[in-house]
Motif scaffolding. Sequence first.
Motif, PDB file in Angstrom:
ATOM      1  N   PHE A   1       0.812  -1.221   0.000  1.00  0.00           N
ATOM      2  CA  PHE A   1       0.000   0.000   0.000  1.00  0.00           C
ATOM      3  C   PHE A   1       0.844   1.269   0.000  1.00  0.00           C
ATOM      4  CE2 PHE A   1      -2.281   3.365   2.248  1.00  0.00           C
ATOM      5  CZ  PHE A   1      -3.453   3.432   1.502  1.00  0.00           C
ATOM      6  N   GLY A   2       1.829   1.373   0.877  1.00  0.00           N
ATOM      7  CA  GLY A   2       2.679   2.569   0.930  1.00  0.00           C
ATOM      8  C   GLY A   2       1.884   3.828   1.188  1.00  0.00           C
ATOM      9  N   ALA A   3       1.950   4.804   0.289  1.00  0.00           N
ATOM     10  CA  ALA A   3       1.183   6.042   0.396  1.00  0.00           C
ATOM     11  C   ALA A   3      -0.152   5.943  -0.312  1.00  0.00           C
ATOM     12  CB  ALA A   3       1.985   7.212  -0.160  1.00  0.00           C
ATOM     13  N   GLY A   4      -0.473   4.774  -0.850  1.00  0.00           N
ATOM     14  CA  GLY A   4      -1.789   4.551  -1.442  1.00  0.00           C
ATOM     15  C   GLY A   4      -1.961   5.023  -2.861  1.00  0.00           C
ATOM     16  N   GLY A   5      -0.859   5.248  -3.573  1.00  0.00           N
ATOM     17  CA  GLY A   5      -0.972   5.755  -4.942  1.00  0.00           C
ATOM     18  C   GLY A   5      -1.760   4.847  -5.866  1.00  0.00           C
ATOM     19  N   TYR A   6      -1.466   3.561  -5.867  1.00  0.00           N
ATOM     20  CA  TYR A   6      -2.204   2.632  -6.712  1.00  0.00           C
ATOM     21  C   TYR A   6      -3.622   2.432  -6.198  1.00  0.00           C
ATOM     22  CZ  TYR A   6       2.274   1.201  -8.841  1.00  0.00           C
ATOM     23  OH  TYR A   6       3.474   1.172  -9.501  1.00  0.00           O
ATOM     24  N   SER A   7      -3.767   2.265  -4.887  1.00  0.00           N
ATOM     25  CA  SER A   7      -5.089   2.017  -4.310  1.00  0.00           C
ATOM     26  C   SER A   7      -6.062   3.128  -4.665  1.00  0.00           C
ATOM     27  CB  SER A   7      -4.998   1.879  -2.789  1.00  0.00           C
ATOM     28  OG  SER A   7      -4.422   0.652  -2.410  1.00  0.00           O
TER      29      SER A   7
ATOM     30  N   GLY B   1     -13.457   2.277  -9.842  1.00  0.00           N
ATOM     31  CA  GLY B   1     -14.686   1.604  -9.453  1.00  0.00           C
ATOM     32  C   GLY B   1     -14.523   0.299  -8.713  1.00  0.00           C
ATOM     33  N   ALA B   2     -13.301  -0.163  -8.541  1.00  0.00           N
ATOM     34  CA  ALA B   2     -13.076  -1.446  -7.877  1.00  0.00           C
ATOM     35  C   ALA B   2     -12.943  -1.257  -6.372  1.00  0.00           C
ATOM     36  CB  ALA B   2     -11.826  -2.119  -8.442  1.00  0.00           C
ATOM     37  N   ASN B   3     -13.097  -2.357  -5.647  1.00  0.00           N
ATOM     38  CA  ASN B   3     -12.829  -2.392  -4.217  1.00  0.00           C
ATOM     39  C   ASN B   3     -11.391  -2.833  -4.001  1.00  0.00           C
ATOM     40  OD1 ASN B   3     -15.636  -1.865  -3.496  1.00  0.00           O
ATOM     41  ND2 ASN B   3     -16.010  -3.942  -4.232  1.00  0.00           N
ATOM     42  N   VAL B   4     -10.758  -2.342  -2.943  1.00  0.00           N
ATOM     43  CA  VAL B   4      -9.344  -2.632  -2.707  1.00  0.00           C
ATOM     44  C   VAL B   4      -9.132  -3.164  -1.298  1.00  0.00           C
ATOM     45  CG1 VAL B   4      -7.007  -1.681  -2.573  1.00  0.00           C
ATOM     46  CG2 VAL B   4      -8.575  -0.883  -4.348  1.00  0.00           C
ATOM     47  N   ILE B   5      -8.343  -4.224  -1.218  1.00  0.00           N
ATOM     48  CA  ILE B   5      -7.808  -4.691   0.051  1.00  0.00           C
ATOM     49  C   ILE B   5      -6.337  -4.292   0.059  1.00  0.00           C
ATOM     50  CG2 ILE B   5      -7.319  -6.663   1.541  1.00  0.00           C
ATOM     51  CD1 ILE B   5      -9.596  -8.137   0.075  1.00  0.00           C
ATOM     52  N   GLY B   6      -5.983  -3.330   0.882  1.00  0.00           N
ATOM     53  CA  GLY B   6      -4.605  -2.871   0.951  1.00  0.00           C
ATOM     54  C   GLY B   6      -3.865  -3.560   2.086  1.00  0.00           C
ATOM     55  N   ILE B   7      -2.591  -3.865   1.847  1.00  0.00           N
ATOM     56  CA  ILE B   7      -1.752  -4.528   2.849  1.00  0.00           C
ATOM     57  C   ILE B   7      -0.448  -3.766   2.959  1.00  0.00           C
ATOM     58  CG2 ILE B   7      -0.564  -6.670   3.503  1.00  0.00           C
ATOM     59  CD1 ILE B   7      -2.551  -8.172   1.690  1.00  0.00           C
ATOM     60  N   ASP B   8       0.016  -3.549   4.187  1.00  0.00           N
ATOM     61  CA  ASP B   8       1.333  -2.947   4.392  1.00  0.00           C
ATOM     62  C   ASP B   8       1.873  -3.394   5.735  1.00  0.00           C
ATOM     63  OD1 ASP B   8       3.579  -0.959   4.749  1.00  0.00           O
ATOM     64  OD2 ASP B   8       2.730  -0.214   2.873  1.00  0.00           O
ATOM     65  N   ARG B   9       3.145  -3.714   5.773  1.00  0.00           N
ATOM     66  CA  ARG B   9       3.763  -4.151   7.022  1.00  0.00           C
ATOM     67  C   ARG B   9       4.265  -2.996   7.868  1.00  0.00           C
ATOM     68  NH1 ARG B   9       9.180  -7.202   4.845  1.00  0.00           N
ATOM     69  NH2 ARG B   9       9.484  -7.650   7.064  1.00  0.00           N
ATOM     70  N   ASP B  10       4.261  -1.791   7.300  1.00  0.00           N
ATOM     71  CA  ASP B  10       4.798  -0.617   7.976  1.00  0.00           C
ATOM     72  C   ASP B  10       3.687   0.076   8.766  1.00  0.00           C
ATOM     73  OD1 ASP B  10       5.905   1.780   8.779  1.00  0.00           O
ATOM     74  OD2 ASP B  10       6.956   2.129   6.879  1.00  0.00           O
ATOM     75  N   PRO B  11       3.752   0.084  10.094  1.00  0.00           N
ATOM     76  CA  PRO B  11       2.685   0.717  10.878  1.00  0.00           C
ATOM     77  C   PRO B  11       2.544   2.209  10.615  1.00  0.00           C
ATOM     78  CG  PRO B  11       4.549   0.108  12.285  1.00  0.00           C
ATOM     79  CD  PRO B  11       4.781  -0.531  10.962  1.00  0.00           C
ATOM     80  N   THR B  12       3.615   2.882  10.177  1.00  0.00           N
ATOM     81  CA  THR B  12       3.498   4.308   9.885  1.00  0.00           C
ATOM     82  C   THR B  12       2.673   4.544   8.624  1.00  0.00           C
ATOM     83  OG1 THR B  12       5.584   4.338   8.631  1.00  0.00           O
ATOM     84  CG2 THR B  12       5.714   4.780  10.990  1.00  0.00           C
ATOM     85  N   ALA B  13       2.760   3.637   7.655  1.00  0.00           N
ATOM     86  CA  ALA B  13       1.929   3.739   6.454  1.00  0.00           C
ATOM     87  C   ALA B  13       0.463   3.536   6.810  1.00  0.00           C
ATOM     88  CB  ALA B  13       2.379   2.712   5.417  1.00  0.00           C
ATOM     89  N   ILE B  14       0.200   2.596   7.700  1.00  0.00           N
ATOM     90  CA  ILE B  14      -1.171   2.356   8.141  1.00  0.00           C
ATOM     91  C   ILE B  14      -1.722   3.599   8.841  1.00  0.00           C
ATOM     92  CG2 ILE B  14      -2.634   0.927   9.612  1.00  0.00           C
ATOM     93  CD1 ILE B  14      -1.493  -0.642   7.283  1.00  0.00           C
ATOM     94  N   ALA B  15      -0.913   4.190   9.722  1.00  0.00           N
ATOM     95  CA  ALA B  15      -1.364   5.344  10.501  1.00  0.00           C
ATOM     96  C   ALA B  15      -1.635   6.561   9.626  1.00  0.00           C
ATOM     97  CB  ALA B  15      -0.316   5.688  11.563  1.00  0.00           C
ATOM     98  N   ALA B  16      -0.905   6.679   8.501  1.00  0.00           N
ATOM     99  CA  ALA B  16      -1.043   7.859   7.648  1.00  0.00           C
ATOM    100  C   ALA B  16      -2.113   7.711   6.578  1.00  0.00           C
ATOM    101  CB  ALA B  16       0.301   8.160   6.980  1.00  0.00           C
ATOM    102  N   ALA B  17      -2.792   6.583   6.536  1.00  0.00           N
ATOM    103  CA  ALA B  17      -3.694   6.266   5.422  1.00  0.00           C
ATOM    104  C   ALA B  17      -5.100   6.815   5.583  1.00  0.00           C
ATOM    105  CB  ALA B  17      -3.761   4.750   5.231  1.00  0.00           C
ATOM    106  N   GLY B  18      -5.382   7.505   6.683  1.00  0.00           N
ATOM    107  CA  GLY B  18      -6.742   7.976   6.938  1.00  0.00           C
ATOM    108  C   GLY B  18      -7.388   8.725   5.792  1.00  0.00           C
TER     109      GLY B  18
END
Length: 347
Positions: free
Chosen positions: A44-50, A57-74
């Motif tokens: 997922f990273g910064a979510g550019g592709y997502s 129009g598609a639904n996305v399941i994003g995965i990232d091992r970096d907790p800082t990427a998760i925290a910044a994805a709001g």
Amino acid sequence: MMANNGEGEGPADGGPVRHVPVLLRQVLEALAPSVGETVVDGTFGAGGYSRAIVEAGANVIGIDRDPTAIAAAGPVIAASHGRLSLIEGRFGDMAEIVDEAVGGLVDGVVLDIGVSSMQIDTASRGFSFQKDGPLDMRMSGAGPSAADVVNMLKVGDLARVLSFLGEERQAGRIARAIEARRTERPFETTLDLAAVVGRVVGRKPQDRIDPATRTFQALRAYVNDELGELARALVAAERILKPGGRLVVVTFHSLEDRIVKRFIRERSSAPSGSRHLPDVQHVPATFSARNKAEAGDEAEIAANPRARSAKLRAATRTDAPARTGPDAEDFIELPALADLPRSGVTR
């Protein structure tokens, strides 16, 4: 190599760059997301592709091992209006993650293999040899750090890591220089290590990359088991893609690209046996290769230097059962490297 999404590898000189999705047009063309489909963005990273996949129009399941990427994805999650779910985890485990999330097969998987510019640009993460910070490099923030590796691995083991994962020709000299310096005091910072490597390797005026580039690449890949994660992710994608599902992978280094190329080539053929079971019956192809490797055009490379080394490979899932057993990961051939140090690791 991992936990990135569209942001890609930093430029060879390690300078600051913008968070711009790499090969976005080509990714969307190969992935072809449409309304109602479900796509796994394994990095997922910064979510550019997502973000772009949701807009299609598609639904996305994003995965990232970096907790800082998760925290910044709001903001990206909020803008998706419920069509993006983000899960903290390793993309090598995506089969289990997807099974728990949707309990079925998906229409697409996209992977952008490499360290994200967010990680490179944050000195405290220890990924960059251009910024002084703790010698860390852990994408998840857990386990042995790069400092543990350079301070604790035997010189021969360290040389093998630098040689294979960094393709560093002077791996032996660098490992011996590290060993000599760490007897005086341990390595703690990125610039400390980069200075030692720079004195060993040197730099000619025509050199395009910093002398420490390959050493840092090797340590990052080793600390995060990046090639192993990639191999497991490819096998997982084979398991979770429905017939006609698309696999799209963007890589930035030759080692990663060779693994992806070998996987697609092997899965697009129909072998009659293997080195483990030479007499097994015919095994059908599980993928159909969609193209040769694609690269960025001159305009994209000029606008986004990180696209310079990017390669995209894609394949379409057939209706054949996923391969299982000891042959499933035969496409990856890695030399035996020393285990990560476990005593005295940085927490």
